[in-house]
Write a protein that holds these residues in place. Structure first.
Motif, mmCIF file in Angstrom:
data_model
loop_
_atom_site.group_PDB
_atom_site.id
_atom_site.type_symbol
_atom_site.label_atom_id
_atom_site.label_comp_id
_atom_site.label_asym_id
_atom_site.label_seq_id
_atom_site.Cartn_x
_atom_site.Cartn_y
_atom_site.Cartn_z
ATOM 1 N N UNK A 161 0.853 -1.185 0.000
ATOM 2 C CA UNK A 161 0.000 0.000 0.000
ATOM 3 C C UNK A 161 0.890 1.236 0.000
ATOM 4 N N UNK A 162 0.905 1.928 -1.113
ATOM 5 C CA UNK A 162 1.805 3.062 -1.304
ATOM 6 C C UNK A 162 1.145 4.339 -0.807
ATOM 7 N N UNK A 163 1.754 4.940 0.223
ATOM 8 C CA UNK A 163 1.290 6.221 0.737
ATOM 9 C C UNK A 163 1.959 7.371 -0.001
ATOM 10 N N UNK A 164 1.535 8.582 0.300
ATOM 11 C CA UNK A 164 2.122 9.756 -0.359
ATOM 12 C C UNK A 164 3.619 9.866 -0.079
ATOM 13 N N UNK A 165 4.034 9.560 1.154
ATOM 14 C CA UNK A 165 5.460 9.641 1.467
ATOM 15 C C UNK A 165 6.246 8.562 0.714
ATOM 16 N N UNK A 166 5.638 7.391 0.496
ATOM 17 C CA UNK A 166 6.299 6.356 -0.304
ATOM 18 C C UNK A 166 6.482 6.828 -1.740
ATOM 19 N N UNK A 167 5.450 7.475 -2.291
ATOM 20 C CA UNK A 167 5.537 7.973 -3.671
ATOM 21 C C UNK A 167 6.675 8.972 -3.827
ATOM 22 N N UNK A 168 6.845 9.823 -2.821
ATOM 23 C CA UNK A 168 7.926 10.811 -2.878
ATOM 24 C C UNK A 168 9.293 10.122 -2.836
#
Length: 124
Positions: free
Chosen positions: A47-54
């Motif tokens: 589950x990719x969160x916004x911080x992971x995307x960054x």
């Protein structure tokens, strides 16, 4: 381990190369790799969160040669070690098997644990 069919692998490769749209939008090759390895090693969806995307985008910039130096400062237990150490190093070794990485950690046990996980990711 989760086995992908030939068709699923072709679709995954196509999306990586040509910027396929997923349920969350465009995914970089490194994000596809992270999702695949996470499923293989943990038998669960990443589950990719916004911080992971960054983090993923900045690491993709490193792999693409757009960024020469990167420091990631983020709160503990955010997935930084999983992404920036285990997955990034294994992805880098897959891209260039002759590459070398230095992993520094607060203790020998942690560095050894991360190195073993990276090795397992490359083998999978």
């Amino acid at each position: 381990m989760v086995e992908l069919t030939r068709d699923e692998l072709i679709i995954m490769q196509h999306n990586c190369l040509y910027g396929g749209e997923g349920e969350e939008g465009y995914r970089t090759p490194f994000e596809w790799y992270c999702r695949y390895i996470f499923m293989q090693m943990h038998n669960n969806k990443f589950n990719v969160g916004e911080h992971h995307k960054m983090i993923i985008q900045k690491l993709q910039d490193v792999f693409d040669g757009k960024c020469k130096r990167l420091i990631i400062n983020i709160f503990p237990r955010s997935g930084k070690t999983e992404l920036a150490i285990k997955m990034a190093i294994s992805y880098g070794l897959i891209l260039n098997p002759k590459s070398r990485f230095i992993h520094l950690a607060g203790g020998d046990d942690l560095a050894l644990e991360n190195s073993e996980a990276t090795r397992d990711y490359v083998k999978s």
